[in-house]
Motif scaffolding. Structure first.
Motif, PDB file in Angstrom:
ATOM      1  N   THR A 251      26.148 -71.074 -65.124  1.00 17.28           N
ATOM      2  CA  THR A 251      26.792 -72.367 -65.364  1.00 17.28           C
ATOM      3  C   THR A 251      25.784 -73.380 -65.886  1.00 17.28           C
ATOM      4  OG1 THR A 251      28.492 -71.939 -63.703  1.00 17.28           O
ATOM      5  CG2 THR A 251      28.095 -74.252 -64.282  1.00 17.28           C
ATOM      6  N   GLU A 252      24.629 -73.461 -65.249  1.00 20.31           N
ATOM      7  CA  GLU A 252      23.581 -74.388 -65.708  1.00 20.31           C
ATOM      8  C   GLU A 252      23.150 -74.060 -67.133  1.00 20.31           C
ATOM      9  OE1 GLU A 252      20.387 -74.366 -62.863  1.00 20.31           O
ATOM     10  OE2 GLU A 252      21.708 -75.003 -61.228  1.00 20.31           O
ATOM     11  N   ARG A 253      22.965 -72.775 -67.430  1.00 19.08           N
ATOM     12  CA  ARG A 253      22.541 -72.359 -68.769  1.00 19.08           C
ATOM     13  C   ARG A 253      23.591 -72.705 -69.816  1.00 19.08           C
ATOM     14  NH1 ARG A 253      21.479 -66.980 -67.916  1.00 19.08           N
ATOM     15  NH2 ARG A 253      23.353 -66.227 -68.921  1.00 19.08           N
ATOM     16  N   LEU A 254      24.865 -72.512 -69.489  1.00 23.70           N
ATOM     17  CA  LEU A 254      25.920 -72.790 -70.452  1.00 23.70           C
ATOM     18  C   LEU A 254      26.103 -74.290 -70.681  1.00 23.70           C
ATOM     19  CD1 LEU A 254      28.552 -70.058 -69.529  1.00 23.70           C
ATOM     20  CD2 LEU A 254      26.754 -70.007 -71.284  1.00 23.70           C
ATOM     21  N   ILE A 255      25.926 -75.089 -69.661  1.00 17.70           N
ATOM     22  CA  ILE A 255      25.974 -76.539 -69.834  1.00 17.70           C
ATOM     23  C   ILE A 255      24.835 -76.989 -70.748  1.00 17.70           C
ATOM     24  CG2 ILE A 255      25.679 -78.757 -68.649  1.00 17.70           C
ATOM     25  CD1 ILE A 255      27.193 -77.416 -66.256  1.00 17.70           C
ATOM     26  N   ALA A 256      23.655 -76.435 -70.532  1.00 14.48           N
ATOM     27  CA  ALA A 256      22.513 -76.769 -71.396  1.00 14.48           C
ATOM     28  C   ALA A 256      22.767 -76.343 -72.841  1.00 14.48           C
ATOM     29  CB  ALA A 256      21.240 -76.109 -70.860  1.00 14.48           C
TER      30      ALA A 256
ATOM     31  N   LEU B 109      36.839 -71.731 -69.896  1.00 17.80           N
ATOM     32  CA  LEU B 109      36.210 -70.570 -69.268  1.00 17.80           C
ATOM     33  C   LEU B 109      36.177 -70.668 -67.756  1.00 17.80           C
ATOM     34  CD1 LEU B 109      32.894 -70.190 -71.325  1.00 17.80           C
ATOM     35  CD2 LEU B 109      35.144 -69.259 -71.870  1.00 17.80           C
ATOM     36  N   THR B 110      36.241 -69.508 -67.129  1.00 15.54           N
ATOM     37  CA  THR B 110      35.823 -69.338 -65.750  1.00 15.54           C
ATOM     38  C   THR B 110      34.624 -68.408 -65.787  1.00 15.54           C
ATOM     39  OG1 THR B 110      38.038 -69.581 -64.799  1.00 15.54           O
ATOM     40  CG2 THR B 110      36.419 -68.385 -63.479  1.00 15.54           C
ATOM     41  N   VAL B 111      33.560 -68.810 -65.122  1.00 11.28           N
ATOM     42  CA  VAL B 111      32.403 -67.948 -64.911  1.00 11.28           C
ATOM     43  C   VAL B 111      32.447 -67.607 -63.431  1.00 11.28           C
ATOM     44  CG1 VAL B 111      29.889 -67.812 -64.964  1.00 11.28           C
ATOM     45  CG2 VAL B 111      31.102 -69.077 -66.740  1.00 11.28           C
ATOM     46  N   PHE B 112      32.545 -66.310 -63.108  1.00 10.78           N
ATOM     47  CA  PHE B 112      32.712 -65.948 -61.703  1.00 10.78           C
ATOM     48  C   PHE B 112      31.733 -64.869 -61.264  1.00 10.78           C
ATOM     49  CE2 PHE B 112      35.443 -62.941 -63.872  1.00 10.78           C
ATOM     50  CZ  PHE B 112      35.461 -61.795 -63.092  1.00 10.78           C
ATOM     51  N   GLN B 113      31.370 -64.972 -59.992  1.00  5.18           N
ATOM     52  CA  GLN B 113      30.480 -64.011 -59.330  1.00  5.18           C
ATOM     53  C   GLN B 113      31.229 -63.460 -58.131  1.00  5.18           C
ATOM     54  OE1 GLN B 113      26.848 -65.880 -58.041  1.00  5.18           O
ATOM     55  NE2 GLN B 113      26.342 -64.234 -56.625  1.00  5.18           N
ATOM     56  N   GLU B 114      31.392 -62.152 -58.086  1.00  2.00           N
ATOM     57  CA  GLU B 114      32.066 -61.527 -56.946  1.00  2.00           C
ATOM     58  C   GLU B 114      31.144 -61.569 -55.730  1.00  2.00           C
ATOM     59  OE1 GLU B 114      35.030 -61.146 -57.028  1.00  2.00           O
ATOM     60  OE2 GLU B 114      35.717 -60.330 -58.918  1.00  2.00           O
ATOM     61  N   LEU B 115      31.661 -62.032 -54.599  1.00  2.00           N
ATOM     62  CA  LEU B 115      30.873 -62.114 -53.372  1.00  2.00           C
ATOM     63  C   LEU B 115      31.131 -60.939 -52.438  1.00  2.00           C
ATOM     64  CD1 LEU B 115      31.303 -65.944 -52.718  1.00  2.00           C
ATOM     65  CD2 LEU B 115      29.414 -64.766 -53.895  1.00  2.00           C
ATOM     66  N   LEU B 116      32.187 -60.181 -52.711  1.00  2.49           N
ATOM     67  CA  LEU B 116      32.519 -58.985 -51.938  1.00  2.49           C
ATOM     68  C   LEU B 116      32.675 -57.806 -52.880  1.00  2.49           C
ATOM     69  CD1 LEU B 116      35.358 -60.372 -49.608  1.00  2.49           C
ATOM     70  CD2 LEU B 116      32.943 -60.080 -49.043  1.00  2.49           C
ATOM     71  N   ASP B 117      32.436 -56.605 -52.376  1.00  2.22           N
ATOM     72  CA  ASP B 117      32.708 -55.433 -53.200  1.00  2.22           C
ATOM     73  C   ASP B 117      34.203 -55.131 -53.140  1.00  2.22           C
ATOM     74  OD1 ASP B 117      33.347 -53.619 -51.029  1.00  2.22           O
ATOM     75  OD2 ASP B 117      31.206 -53.282 -50.714  1.00  2.22           O
ATOM     76  N   PRO B 118      34.708 -54.275 -54.030  1.00  5.48           N
ATOM     77  CA  PRO B 118      36.161 -54.022 -54.080  1.00  5.48           C
ATOM     78  C   PRO B 118      36.764 -53.546 -52.764  1.00  5.48           C
ATOM     79  CG  PRO B 118      35.117 -53.197 -56.069  1.00  5.48           C
ATOM     80  CD  PRO B 118      34.001 -53.613 -55.137  1.00  5.48           C
ATOM     81  N   ALA B 119      36.050 -52.736 -52.000  1.00  4.25           N
ATOM     82  CA  ALA B 119      36.590 -52.248 -50.724  1.00  4.25           C
ATOM     83  C   ALA B 119      36.720 -53.389 -49.713  1.00  4.25           C
ATOM     84  CB  ALA B 119      35.704 -51.140 -50.165  1.00  4.25           C
TER      85      ALA B 119
ATOM     86  N   LEU C  65      34.492 -74.276 -67.169  1.00  2.00           N
ATOM     87  CA  LEU C  65      33.795 -74.915 -68.283  1.00  2.00           C
ATOM     88  C   LEU C  65      34.712 -74.998 -69.496  1.00  2.00           C
ATOM     89  CD1 LEU C  65      30.678 -72.624 -67.914  1.00  2.00           C
ATOM     90  CD2 LEU C  65      30.687 -75.040 -67.347  1.00  2.00           C
ATOM     91  N   ASP C  66      34.514 -76.033 -70.304  1.00  4.95           N
ATOM     92  CA  ASP C  66      35.085 -76.073 -71.641  1.00  4.95           C
ATOM     93  C   ASP C  66      33.958 -75.690 -72.581  1.00  4.95           C
ATOM     94  OD1 ASP C  66      37.751 -76.744 -71.118  1.00  4.95           O
ATOM     95  OD2 ASP C  66      37.251 -78.868 -70.918  1.00  4.95           O
ATOM     96  N   ALA C  67      34.216 -74.720 -73.454  1.00  2.42           N
ATOM     97  CA  ALA C  67      33.175 -74.109 -74.284  1.00  2.42           C
ATOM     98  C   ALA C  67      33.495 -74.267 -75.766  1.00  2.42           C
ATOM     99  CB  ALA C  67      33.054 -72.629 -73.925  1.00  2.42           C
ATOM    100  N   PRO C  68      32.527 -73.932 -76.619  1.00  3.10           N
ATOM    101  CA  PRO C  68      32.797 -73.930 -78.057  1.00  3.10           C
ATOM    102  C   PRO C  68      33.993 -73.040 -78.398  1.00  3.10           C
ATOM    103  CG  PRO C  68      30.451 -73.754 -77.682  1.00  3.10           C
ATOM    104  CD  PRO C  68      31.130 -73.621 -76.330  1.00  3.10           C
ATOM    105  N   ALA C  69      34.547 -73.264 -79.562  1.00  2.00           N
ATOM    106  CA  ALA C  69      35.727 -72.566 -80.075  1.00  2.00           C
ATOM    107  C   ALA C  69      36.978 -72.952 -79.291  1.00  2.00           C
ATOM    108  CB  ALA C  69      35.532 -71.054 -80.104  1.00  2.00           C
TER     109      ALA C  69
ATOM    110  N   GLY D 128      25.692 -76.499 -74.324  1.00  5.06           N
ATOM    111  CA  GLY D 128      26.757 -77.268 -74.940  1.00  5.06           C
ATOM    112  C   GLY D 128      28.113 -77.221 -74.273  1.00  5.06           C
ATOM    113  N   ALA D 129      28.275 -76.448 -73.206  1.00  5.82           N
ATOM    114  CA  ALA D 129      29.557 -76.434 -72.492  1.00  5.82           C
ATOM    115  C   ALA D 129      29.708 -77.718 -71.683  1.00  5.82           C
ATOM    116  CB  ALA D 129      29.647 -75.221 -71.565  1.00  5.82           C
ATOM    117  N   THR D 130      30.943 -78.059 -71.396  1.00  9.38           N
ATOM    118  CA  THR D 130      31.235 -79.195 -70.523  1.00  9.38           C
ATOM    119  C   THR D 130      31.723 -78.645 -69.186  1.00  9.38           C
ATOM    120  OG1 THR D 130      31.881 -80.544 -72.414  1.00  9.38           O
ATOM    121  CG2 THR D 130      32.640 -81.268 -70.253  1.00  9.38           C
ATOM    122  N   GLU D 131      31.084 -79.070 -68.106  1.00 11.12           N
ATOM    123  CA  GLU D 131      31.511 -78.607 -66.784  1.00 11.12           C
ATOM    124  C   GLU D 131      32.819 -79.288 -66.402  1.00 11.12           C
ATOM    125  OE1 GLU D 131      29.033 -77.657 -62.954  1.00 11.12           O
ATOM    126  OE2 GLU D 131      29.511 -79.796 -62.970  1.00 11.12           O
TER     127      GLU D 131
END
Length: 154
Positions: free
Chosen positions: A98-103, A132-142, A124-128, A105-108
């Motif tokens: 998220t920090e990298r994408l804001i730097a 966007l949703t940028v997501f990190q899974e905190l649990l495994d599928p099981a 985030l709102d991104a080019p084009a 040009g994305a808008t948080e």
């Protein structure tokens, strides 16, 4: 749905989302260079026609009814913001990406937030013109499958 005369469903080999980008160079720099989607191929043609195909890992098509879309917006952002189409990218570190994408040009729209489905999601709102949703899974599928309300419709 099956193909007539065949008991197997048709095979889809790839999901490709095609996006028209008014500022093509900015969009390529954002998605390829800042987000890190590897370039699979690029083509150019007459009249300055250009396209780049970027690898995005495993593709899924998420279909949500209007109530689910509203609920996701409320959880991730706290208000209704997403247009009809939202693109989501699974990453290893939502906060850093998220920090990298804001730097770049994305808008948080909303900072990384832990969701009830145990992922860390940022909006985030991104080019084009993409939301966007940028997501990190905190649990495994099981672990996720063991939560109330999770499973499959099949």
């Amino acid at each position: 749905m099956t193909v007539p005369g065949n008991d197997q469903p048709p095979t889809v080999r790839q999901l490709r989302l095609v996006v028209e980008a008014d500022d093509y160079d900015a969009a390529v720099a954002f998605f390829r260079d800042a987000l890190g989607l590897p370039e699979q191929a690029a083509y150019s043609g007459d009249g300055d026609a250009r396209v780049v195909i970027l690898e995005a890992g495993r593709a899924t098509l998420e279909l949500a009814n209007p109530a689910q879309k509203r609920m996701i917006d409320e959880v991730e952002v706290g208000r209704q913001v997403a247009p009809r189409l939202r693109v989501a990218f699974e990453v290893d570190d939502s906060r850093a990406v998220t920090e990298r994408l804001i730097a770049a040009g994305a808008t948080e729209v909303a900072p990384p937030t832990v969701t009830p489905w145990q992922s860390l999601n940022a909006r985030l709102d991104a080019p084009a013109g993409l939301h966007l949703t940028v997501f990190q899974e905190l649990l495994d599928p099981a672990e996720r499958a063991a939560l109330d309300g999770f499973g499959t419709d099949a």
